[in-house]
Motif scaffolding. Structure first.
Motif, mmCIF file in Angstrom:
data_model
loop_
_atom_site.group_PDB
_atom_site.id
_atom_site.type_symbol
_atom_site.label_atom_id
_atom_site.label_comp_id
_atom_site.label_asym_id
_atom_site.label_seq_id
_atom_site.Cartn_x
_atom_site.Cartn_y
_atom_site.Cartn_z
ATOM 1 N N GLU B 27 0.828 -1.202 0.000
ATOM 2 C CA GLU B 27 0.000 0.000 0.000
ATOM 3 C C GLU B 27 0.863 1.254 0.000
ATOM 4 O O GLU B 27 0.534 2.266 -0.608
ATOM 5 C CB GLU B 27 -0.893 -0.048 1.251
ATOM 6 C CG GLU B 27 -1.718 1.178 1.506
ATOM 7 C CD GLU B 27 -3.071 1.137 0.825
ATOM 8 O OE1 GLU B 27 -3.401 0.082 0.250
ATOM 9 O OE2 GLU B 27 -3.772 2.140 0.846
ATOM 10 N N ALA B 28 2.001 1.163 0.668
ATOM 11 C CA ALA B 28 2.866 2.335 0.810
ATOM 12 C C ALA B 28 3.449 2.778 -0.517
ATOM 13 O O ALA B 28 3.839 3.929 -0.677
ATOM 14 C CB ALA B 28 3.993 2.044 1.794
ATOM 15 N N ASP B 29 3.532 1.872 -1.469
ATOM 16 C CA ASP B 29 4.160 2.216 -2.734
ATOM 17 C C ASP B 29 3.209 2.870 -3.715
ATOM 18 O O ASP B 29 3.627 3.270 -4.804
ATOM 19 C CB ASP B 29 4.736 0.952 -3.385
ATOM 20 C CG ASP B 29 5.817 0.330 -2.529
ATOM 21 O OD1 ASP B 29 5.856 -0.906 -2.454
ATOM 22 O OD2 ASP B 29 6.590 1.096 -1.936
ATOM 23 N N ILE B 30 1.959 2.928 -3.369
ATOM 24 C CA ILE B 30 0.987 3.494 -4.302
ATOM 25 C C ILE B 30 1.240 4.992 -4.451
ATOM 26 O O ILE B 30 1.258 5.738 -3.469
ATOM 27 C CB ILE B 30 -0.450 3.237 -3.817
ATOM 28 C CG1 ILE B 30 -0.710 1.739 -3.795
ATOM 29 C CG2 ILE B 30 -1.453 3.956 -4.710
ATOM 30 C CD1 ILE B 30 -2.076 1.367 -3.243
ATOM 31 N N ILE B 31 1.435 5.404 -5.693
ATOM 32 C CA ILE B 31 1.706 6.816 -5.956
ATOM 33 C C ILE B 31 0.426 7.611 -5.723
ATOM 34 O O ILE B 31 -0.647 7.240 -6.202
ATOM 35 C CB ILE B 31 2.192 7.018 -7.405
ATOM 36 C CG1 ILE B 31 3.468 6.219 -7.643
ATOM 37 C CG2 ILE B 31 2.444 8.494 -7.694
ATOM 38 C CD1 ILE B 31 3.915 6.226 -9.085
ATOM 39 N N SER B 32 0.551 8.688 -4.984
ATOM 40 C CA SER B 32 -0.644 9.462 -4.664
ATOM 41 C C SER B 32 -0.638 10.851 -5.279
ATOM 42 O O SER B 32 -1.642 11.558 -5.206
ATOM 43 C CB SER B 32 -0.785 9.564 -3.140
ATOM 44 O OG SER B 32 0.435 9.982 -2.564
ATOM 45 N N THR B 33 0.480 11.258 -5.881
ATOM 46 C CA THR B 33 0.484 12.557 -6.539
ATOM 47 C C THR B 33 1.659 12.633 -7.513
ATOM 48 O O THR B 33 2.706 12.027 -7.282
ATOM 49 C CB THR B 33 0.553 13.703 -5.499
ATOM 50 O OG1 THR B 33 0.485 14.965 -6.160
ATOM 51 C CG2 THR B 33 1.825 13.638 -4.682
ATOM 52 N N VAL B 34 1.456 13.362 -8.616
ATOM 53 C CA VAL B 34 2.502 13.536 -9.635
ATOM 54 C C VAL B 34 2.485 14.997 -10.062
ATOM 55 O O VAL B 34 1.405 15.544 -10.319
ATOM 56 C CB VAL B 34 2.214 12.684 -10.898
ATOM 57 C CG1 VAL B 34 3.405 12.718 -11.834
ATOM 58 C CG2 VAL B 34 1.860 11.271 -10.532
ATOM 59 N N GLU B 35 3.652 15.608 -10.163
ATOM 60 C CA GLU B 35 3.625 17.032 -10.515
ATOM 61 C C GLU B 35 4.924 17.439 -11.201
ATOM 62 O O GLU B 35 6.018 17.214 -10.685
ATOM 63 C CB GLU B 35 3.429 17.850 -9.228
ATOM 64 C CG GLU B 35 3.177 19.313 -9.428
ATOM 65 C CD GLU B 35 1.730 19.648 -9.764
ATOM 66 O OE1 GLU B 35 0.909 18.726 -9.893
ATOM 67 O OE2 GLU B 35 1.425 20.836 -9.919
ATOM 68 N N PHE B 36 4.780 18.084 -12.375
ATOM 69 C CA PHE B 36 5.931 18.711 -13.026
ATOM 70 C C PHE B 36 6.168 20.063 -12.378
ATOM 71 O O PHE B 36 5.229 20.712 -11.919
ATOM 72 C CB PHE B 36 5.656 18.953 -14.523
ATOM 73 C CG PHE B 36 5.794 17.739 -15.392
ATOM 74 C CD1 PHE B 36 4.670 17.043 -15.814
ATOM 75 C CD2 PHE B 36 7.043 17.301 -15.812
ATOM 76 C CE1 PHE B 36 4.787 15.926 -16.632
ATOM 77 C CE2 PHE B 36 7.169 16.176 -16.627
ATOM 78 C CZ PHE B 36 6.045 15.493 -17.041
#
Lengths: 271, 434
Positions: B27-36
């Motif tokens: 669960e900890a590896d789930i990406i929760s945000t992405v931003e350039f």
């Protein structure tokens, strides 16, 4: 991959499938009602309690309660009534949530009006518990508190400054109902709630049950969210413990509400 | 202009945060945000375990290669990351978990002085008798060293879970929004914040609506928008009142009575709101659609895009398995001509606002190889079924693309698929056209 990733074999399952295939509005209503109550009940055990999710489920329950007949134009109920529907659907709901017109009504439509009354009580208790389960605010009865000080800046900050208490200049806030400590109040609620659990009162509540699990928790300085969820899980055992004095701690109240929910579930499932 | 029908070439840099491919993730590896960041040189991801990973674009290579730069551990799952506009050599980003916002400084060191007179290359003192002439030390390139350090902690201002942060165009303030309140901060001041929106009722029993997302206008530092679980958008002007409980504008689409169901409210809940780069439009995402709103028209959206209308008949099951509560994000491309959002089965969708064409693509190892061209996907609902179509009932609802990002100036996108990050580029249309 299965559509329903968690296939649960229970009485409601057939109704869920029926909900997808059948056009009968009433059966869908009952299915959604059952799912919603079940969801709410299990929602407290979620790893990440979500206020948004709880509010949406509560609104759905309200809507089910209010809409007791299909919108015009939809297929009317013609098929056999599913077992969950009371034999005499209530027709007196114009009087409002939870109000029963007369004694005869009460006897004739006993099942449904009691369900309605229990439902509205359930919806109320759901929202009261939102405050508790998601974030520990004790509610509007909490007294005024002094502003809370923020965490100091991390070392390496440019200027060392004294941390003043929260305050807002008066021109920023145009008078009105909100106090100048609005935001601090919210966060102080949570802190006070945590420290309250460290008090002696907690020992009294758990007097009759094995407290070895909690001895570990009590050592924690600030009650973390995980710890409070842990506590909530153990609370069902309290239902058999008579509460001696009226405790300001609102868990007992939510407990009775929990029992009420269980009761409603039984009615719905077994009828 | 990006023509989605020509699809994106997948110059896939498939960056898994797990060392082995196909390793099971936690669960900890789930990406929760992405931003350039604002130049597109840096890409940051946050995950549920509280790890931020920063990637940097290889400056020399013609094709976008994003290499791992740095990671840092923050406690608790990261809900959002926002980069600050760059003002000097260092980069700053804001991260938030459920309660606390933090400001981080990312600085690089890629040069070091060489040619000291008294020390040799290894740093040992030279034998003075060997020094016969003086030289001026010069800065020579070295392996990049990246340092990330916490600069500010903005704590104790949120009782409920923070869902959004947004940096203001004045570059001095930012806002943080939780389910019921929005606070305004000064980037340099951590012990005080101003509450600018508060929708908490006196009795929690009366609560029927929560804040789901919030953002500042890209140019007007007094304007902000926030969305609600009832499908409304409120534009607030901070100059009108200190407490922005009264909106300047309320954007709401009247409900379609023919589509009414018990789930109408839930699917109308707005999961994300983004201003266009121009500041003229708003993009919102609710469960089944993406909508573009004109700031000057409050009574209905300008454009409605069906993301996965085929799910409408499945709402009951999706309610039961909680998928109906999934919060999908949405993004604009740099020129505001294309919008993108994720869906299930690792699908993501792009809609070209000018040509009205749309495409469905898939982000997964199995269907994508480096340098391959992404194949458009299609979900069929019965009727004519083509060869590679997927039926609605075969969709994998555990594979959801909730978070995506679009490079600010180029046609490069970053897609978070559970614990994997994919980067795609449109080879045919590298530059953004209006």
């Amino acid at each position: 991959m299965m559509m329903i990733s968690k296939g649960q074999k229970r009485k409601l399952h057939d109704d869920v499938v029926g909900c997808m295939r059948s056009a009968t509005w009433e059966s869908q209503r009952q299915s959604v009602l059952g799912i919603s109550l079940d969801k709410y009940h299990r929602g407290k055990a979620l790893v990440e309690p979500s206020l948004r999710r709880s509010v949406l489920i509560a609104n759905t329950l309200r809507q089910i309660h209010i809409e007791n007949k299909p919108p015009s134009g939809l297929v009317k109920l013609t098929g056999p009534v599913p077992p969950m529907v009371p034999s005499n659907p209530c027709t007196q709901r114009e009087s409002g949530m939870g109000v029963v017109n007369s004694v005869e009504d009460m006897e004739e439509v006993w099942m449904s009006s009691e369900s309605d009354f229990s439902l509205s009580a359930a919806v109320s208790s759901i929202l009261k518990e939102l405050d508790l389960a998601v974030d520990g605010g004790p509610g509007p009865q909490a007294p005024q508190r002094t502003p809370f000080m923020s965490i100091e800046n991390l070392p390496g900050d440019l200027k060392s400054r004294q941390a003043p208490t929260w305050h807002w200049s008066s021109e920023w806030r145009p008078g009105g109902s909100r106090t100048s400590e609005g935001v601090a109040f919210g966060s102080v609620e949570e802190v006070m709630h945590s420290s309250y659990l460290q008090d002696v009162k907690l020992d009294e509540l758990f007097h009759d049950i094995d407290t070895s699990v909690f001895d570990r928790e009590m050592g924690v300085r600030a009650l973390s969210a995980a710890a409070s969820d842990e506590l909530l899980k153990y609370l069902p055992s309290l239902s058999s413990v008579p509460s001696t004095s009226p405790s300001p701690f609102s868990l007992n109240q939510s407990f009775r509400d929990l029992n009420e929910l269980e009761h409603i579930m039984e009615i719905l499932v077994e009828s | 202009m990006l023509n989605p029908i020509q699809v994106l070439c997948s110059d896939i840099t498939s960056l898994s945060l797990e060392p082995e491919p196909f390793a099971s993730y936690t669960e900890a590896d789930i990406i929760s945000t992405v931003e350039f960041n604002h130049t597109g040189e840096l890409l940051a991801t946050g995950d549920k375990g509280g790890r931020v990973v920063i990637f940097q674009r290889e400056p020399e290579s013609h094709e976008p290669e994003f290499d791992y730069l740095k990671s840092l551990e923050i406690e608790e799952k990261i809900n959002k990351i926002r980069w600050l506009p760059q003002q000097n050599a260092a980069h700053f980003l804001l991260s938030t978990n459920d309660k606390t916002v933090k400001l981080w400084k990312v600085s690089e060191r890629d040069k070091r002085p060489e040619g000291f007179n008294l020390k040799d290359e290894e740093g040992r003192m030279k034998n003075l008798s060997t020094v016969t002439s003086l030289q001026v030390p010069v800065l020579k390139p070295m392996d990049l060293m990246v340092e990330v350090s916490p600069r500010r902690v903005f704590a104790n201002a949120h009782t409920y879970h923070v869902n959004s942060i947004s940096v203001n165009s004045d570059h001095e303030t930012y806002m943080s929004a939780d389910d019921l309140r929005i606070n305004l901060w000064h980037l340099g001041i951590t012990n005080r914040s101003f509450n600018i929106v508060d929708i908490k009722p006196v009795n929690m029993e009366d609560l029927t609506e929560v804040i789901t997302a919030a953002e500042f206008h890209p140019h007007h530092c007094n304007l902000l928008v926030y969305s609600s679980s009832k499908g409304t958008l409120r534009l607030c002007d901070m100059r009108e009142a200190a407490l922005c409980d009264k909106h300047s504008k309320l954007f709401e689409e009247p409900e379609d009575p023919s589509n009414r169901s018990f789930f109408s409210e839930i699917i109308s809940s707005v999961s994300d709101v983004k201003f266009s780069h121009s500041g003229r439009y708003l993009l919102t995402r609710d469960y089944l659609t993406a909508k573009v709103w004109d700031l000057n028209m409050e009574n209905k959206p300008l454009e409605i895009y069906q993301v996965h209308e085929y799910l409408r008949s499945k709402l009951c099951s999706l309610y039961e398995n909680d998928c109906i509560f999934d919060k999908f994000e949405c993004v604009w491309n740099g020129s505001d001509s294309v919008i993108m959002t994720g869906a299930y089965n690792n699908f993501f969708r792009m809609f070209d606002r000018n040509t009205k064409r749309d495409v469905t693509l898939e982000a997964s190892r199995e269907s994508s190889k480096p340098r391959a061209v992404l194949k458009p996907r299609r979900v069929c609902q019965g009727g004519k079924r083509r060869k590679d179509d997927i039926s609605v009932d075969s969709l994998d609802f555990t594979k959801k693309i909730l978070h995506t990002a679009w490079h600010p100036t180029e046609n490069i996108i970053a897609i978070a698929a559970t614990n994997n990050l994919y980067i795609f580029q449109d080879k045919l249309n590298q530059e953004m056209h209006g």
